[in-house]
Design a protein around this motif. Structure first.
Motif, short mmCIF file in Angstrom:
data_model
loop_
_atom_site.label_atom_id
_atom_site.label_comp_id
_atom_site.label_asym_id
_atom_site.label_seq_id
_atom_site.Cartn_x
_atom_site.Cartn_y
_atom_site.Cartn_z
N ARG A 1 0.83 -1.21 0.00
CA ARG A 1 0.00 0.00 0.00
C ARG A 1 0.86 1.26 0.00
N PHE B 1 12.30 6.32 -1.65
CA PHE B 1 13.08 5.21 -1.11
C PHE B 1 14.10 4.71 -2.13
N VAL C 1 18.12 5.07 -1.59
CA VAL C 1 18.86 3.85 -1.26
C VAL C 1 19.82 3.48 -2.39
N ILE D 1 23.91 3.31 -1.95
CA ILE D 1 24.74 2.17 -2.35
C ILE D 1 25.80 2.63 -3.35
N VAL E 1 5.50 10.46 4.68
CA VAL E 1 5.11 9.26 3.94
C VAL E 1 3.59 9.11 3.95
N VAL F 1 12.49 8.69 4.50
CA VAL F 1 11.50 7.86 3.82
C VAL F 1 11.64 6.38 4.18
N ILE G 1 8.58 3.90 5.68
CA ILE G 1 7.84 2.99 4.80
C ILE G 1 8.03 1.54 5.26
N TYR H 1 5.58 1.14 7.94
CA TYR H 1 4.23 1.13 7.37
C TYR H 1 3.81 -0.30 7.00
N LEU H 2 4.82 -1.12 6.70
CA LEU H 2 4.51 -2.51 6.35
C LEU H 2 4.12 -3.32 7.58
N THR I 1 2.45 -2.11 10.56
CA THR I 1 1.35 -1.73 11.45
C THR I 1 0.34 -0.82 10.76
N ASN I 2 -0.85 -0.75 11.35
CA ASN I 2 -1.89 0.15 10.88
C ASN I 2 -2.11 1.30 11.84
N ALA J 1 22.33 1.78 2.99
CA ALA J 1 22.23 0.42 2.45
C ALA J 1 21.47 -0.47 3.43
N VAL K 1 19.22 0.55 5.54
CA VAL K 1 17.82 0.95 5.43
C VAL K 1 17.15 0.20 4.28
N GLY K 2 17.89 0.10 3.17
CA GLY K 2 17.37 -0.63 2.01
C GLY K 2 17.17 -2.10 2.32
N PHE L 1 14.13 -2.71 4.48
CA PHE L 1 12.87 -2.67 3.74
C PHE L 1 12.70 -3.93 2.91
N LEU M 1 9.64 -6.26 3.34
CA LEU M 1 8.75 -6.41 2.18
C LEU M 1 8.42 -7.89 1.98
N GLN N 1 1.21 -7.54 5.46
CA GLN N 1 1.57 -6.72 4.31
C GLN N 1 2.63 -7.36 3.41
N LEU O 1 5.15 -9.83 1.13
CA LEU O 1 4.89 -10.62 -0.07
C LEU O 1 4.59 -12.07 0.30
#
Lengths: 370, 370
Positions: free
Chosen positions: A89, A98, A102, A106, B27, B215, B219, B222-223, B225-226, B263, B265-266, B269, B273, B279, B281
């Motif tokens: 979302r 992002f 990111v 890198i 965000v 950011v 984000i 955000y994955l 919690t609501n 990096a 942070v990436g 995520f 994800l 949320q 995959l």
């Protein structure tokens, strides 16, 4: 000036920035229309790790190899943005921010690695951050021209499809056009346009090269073909103008100068472009409000006259002043109505409708009834 | 761990947390790209502030930067309101023009002082402990710890004081306006905070990495919690983890600290994800798989209920008939039947299928309610 035009280095730089401006102008037009202006920003930042990796893998600083690396990384960034926005979302802006930051981070890590290489100075790679237009050589210009030319040829070949995709993607998919593939194709062309400009204007300012010419061109026309041509012209003009200014002034870096030129053109276009320009709108609004106000006065006179035996019955300014309290405006409007022969001034100082004025009023009322 | 290492980590963690606080709201308000715009656009403000004070760590710089940040917001808003340029293009135009102006100012007037363009983008955390705050001869620790800490305190106070207003303005701006809470003013206040945070953090981590820290952790949170309060909390935790582990990764590979933080942070995520509950995959894939079986089972019991007790029941209610009727493959049909049997929705009597009471109830429920 003549001496400057004869100067080989200047001609190379100006030619390079002009071609670059034209190509990013053409593809930027589509990016701006498709509300993907900031995608250019993300792609140009995200290209940095590609540059670093290409150098680490091949050990070469040839522009073409670095551009391929940058292009792949930029393209990957757009795919990641797509994956994030379609599977979670998280919104488009968050995904862009992002990916942009990111990938760039890198890229910085890779650059600090490369800095430690024993023999290779990383001077060539540094120019990707802020650009080094002044260092353009013939070989770079040829690379820019060939890659950009290819992108333009593809753009022309798929013109119809890209046009439809930009304005009505749902209709395009109902015609069983491969919308997703076309979308990917157009985005790839944008990546190409960005990548060829990175070394010249740098990652940060490349996004302006995509947005500014297109945003300016949009003000002058409502036709896509014309818009792309104007955008290319503005891009090329900013390129040459920036190169010229920075060559003739000391300590004026080329990339930022080009960007400021393009931004200036946007501002001018927003203000004075015919029809869409803010100045014309202001003038249109003033004229319209003036016309409405004078019509109102005329109709009021007509309404007052109806209470008398003839429409030529004069009324004093004081009576009108009740309905139109701003005395100076009222007087100006009355004078202008008088000069148009719609009203006449009576010997007592009162105003009365002429025959023509009465006819105009009837027309106006009929028009408003409709 | 030497005191200097500890101090670097402390500064990194504070910067990361300070960025994550306003970042969460950016965000959620779909304005993540404003962090990109502001972090670039503060450059001319910082340069002018530097010319005025001659000191890179003066509080005037924070104010100057914040003023240019707000100028960016105002200009973007103005361009958007003219309706000549869309918001995304306006953001791109304004920040790149301001950034270009900043680069030109540096190149022309500050060529040989400690304010080079690399520092703007990259920053260098490793130097943070060497610029110390000393009052009356006492060493109070790194200067940047105080400047970012102060801004962080300001952010935290603002968010705590106006928590419910910010929440309302973020999720329902129209309701916020009808209740008389001035969402526009809150917008500008938040943007002012973002600008100040960006200036305070940029000395340590550079402008682009400010974007990553604003950011990235939000984000990722955000994955998870609501809830707004949890999201802020998780952002802070993720930011601290990224700061500390980023430092050690940089230490291990001898690379840019800020770059490694980003990096991480990436990576954070990327991991979330995939594995985030609900949320992620993986969770989405499992949910889809479960729903597929649930749907098939529901179809099966409805089918059985329709034909229960009718003359053709013997023909319809058989496992091998499902392949024709439902167009199910044989293994799939058998799998559905055995799953339904395991849930005690039906009994397999020889070749024919008989609903249990629970199965009948489920089928009736499905027909009536869905």
């Amino acid at each position: 000036m003549e001496q400057l035009l004869g100067d080989y280095t200047f001609r190379t730089v100006a030619l390079g920035t002009a071609i670059l401006g034209a190509i990013s102008g053409a593809l930027g037009a589509f990016a701006v229309l498709r509300r993907q202006s900031l995608l250019g920003d993300a792609v140009s930042h995200a290209a940095l790790p590609g540059v670093g990796l290409a150098f680490i893998i091949t050990g070469s600083k040839a522009p073409l190899i670095l551009m391929v690396g940058a292009g792949l990384a930029g393209w990957l960034a757009t795919v990641v943005v797509l994956v994030i926005t379609t599977t979670t979302r998280i919104k488009y802006d968050g995904a862009l921010g992002f990916v942009l930051s990111v990938f760039f981070g890198i890229g910085l890590v890779l650059l600090t690695f490369i800095q430690k290489y024993p023999d290779a100075s990383q001077a060539g790679l540094d120019s990707f951050l802020f650009g080094q237009a002044a260092a353009l050589v013939k070989q770079d210009v040829i690379t820019i021209a060939v890659l950009g030319g290819l992108a333009l040829v593809v753009l022309v070949l798929y013109w119809k499809e890209f046009k439809l995709l930009s304005f009505d993607p749902e209709f395009a998919s109902s015609l069983v056009l491969p919308v997703r593939r076309l979308d990917l194709g157009l985005t790839t062309l944008l990546v190409v346009a960005i990548v060829i400009g990175l070394q010249t204007v740098g990652v940060v300012l490349m996004s302006a090269m995509i947005i500014a010419p297109a945003a300016a061109a949009r003000q002058w026309t409502d036709n896509l073909g014309v818009m792309v041509l104007i955008s290319m012209a503005i891009g090329a003009f900013s390129g040459v103008g920036g190169a010229l200014l920075s060559t003739t002034t000391s300590n004026l870096p080329t990339g930022p100068t080009i960007v400021l030129c393009a931004s200036g053109i946007v501002l001018i276009s927003v203000i004075i472009a015919p029809r869409r320009g803010l100045v014309w709108e202001k003038i249109r609004r003033t004229l319209q409000s003036r016309r409405l106000r004078s019509e109102a006065i005329l109709l009021d006179l007509f309404e007052l006259a109806r209470k008398h035996e003839s429409f030529e019955h004069p009324h004093m300014e004081a009576a009108l002043l009740v309905m139109h309290p701003d005395a100076s405006t009222l007087r100006r409007q009355l004078r202008s109505l008088h000069s148009k022969g719609l009203i006449s001034v009576h010997s007592t100082g009162g105003w009365a409708l002429t025959q023509e004025g009465a006819n105009t009023c009837k027309e106006l009322m009929a028009k408003r009834m409709r | 761990m030497s005191p200097i290492q500890l101090e670097i980590q402390l500064v990194a963690a504070v910067v990361a947390v300070v960025c994550a606080l306003p970042g969460t709201f950016l965000v959620l308000r779909r304005m993540a790209m404003m962090s990109d715009a502001i972090s670039h656009a503060i450059l001319p403000g910082i340069v002018v502030g530097f010319f005025l004070t001659g000191n890179l760590s003066s509080p005037i710089l924070i104010l100057g930067g914040a003023a240019t940040g707000l100028l960016t917001v105002v200009l973007v808003e103005w361009m958007r309101k003219t309706k000549r340029v869309r918001e995304d293009a306006a953001i791109g135009l304004v920040f790149s023009a301001l950034f270009a102006a900043g680069v030109i100012l540096i190149a022309r007037y500050a060529g040989d002082v400690h304010l080079d363009t690399d520092a703007v983008l990259l920053g260098e955390l490793a130097f943070a402990p060497f610029d110390r705050l000393q009052i009356a001869g006492y060493d109070l620790g790194p200067q940047s710890l105080y400047s970012t800490g102060l801004v962080g305190l300001l952010c935290a106070t603002f968010i705590m004081l106006f928590y419910k207003e910010l929440k309302l303005a973020t999720f329902d701006s129209a309701l916020c306006a009808t209740l008389g809470f001035l969402p526009g003013l809150l917008h500008y206040a938040l943007m002012g905070l973002v600008s100040m945070t960006a200036v305070a953090a940029f000395d340590a981590v550079g402008s682009i990495l400010v974007v990553a820290l604003m950011v990235g952790p939000p984000i990722s949170a955000y994955l998870l919690t609501n809830r707004l309060d949890r999201m802020i909390l998780y952002s802070i935790l993720l930011a601290v983890i990224a700061a500390v582990s980023g430092y050690w990764v940089a230490h291990l590979f001898d690379a840019s600290i800020a770059g490694c933080m980003v990096a991480i942070v990436g990576v954070q995520f990327g991991i979330l994800l995939c594995v985030a509950p609900n949320q992620g995959l993986l969770a989405a894939w499992q949910r889809r798989k479960r729903q597929r079986w649930q749907f098939a089972i529901k179809m099966l019991v409805i089918h059985l209920l329709q034909h229960e007790g009718t003359p053709e029941a013997e023909r319809e209610c058989r496992v091998d008939h499902l392949q024709d009727h439902m167009a199910w493959e044989k293994p799939f049909a058998e799998n559905v039947v055995s799953r339904a049997a395991a849930q005690r929705l039906l009994n397999l009597v020889g070749e024919s299928l008989e609903l249990t009471a629970t199965g009948r109830e489920l089928a009736r429920d499905a027909i009536v309610h869905r």
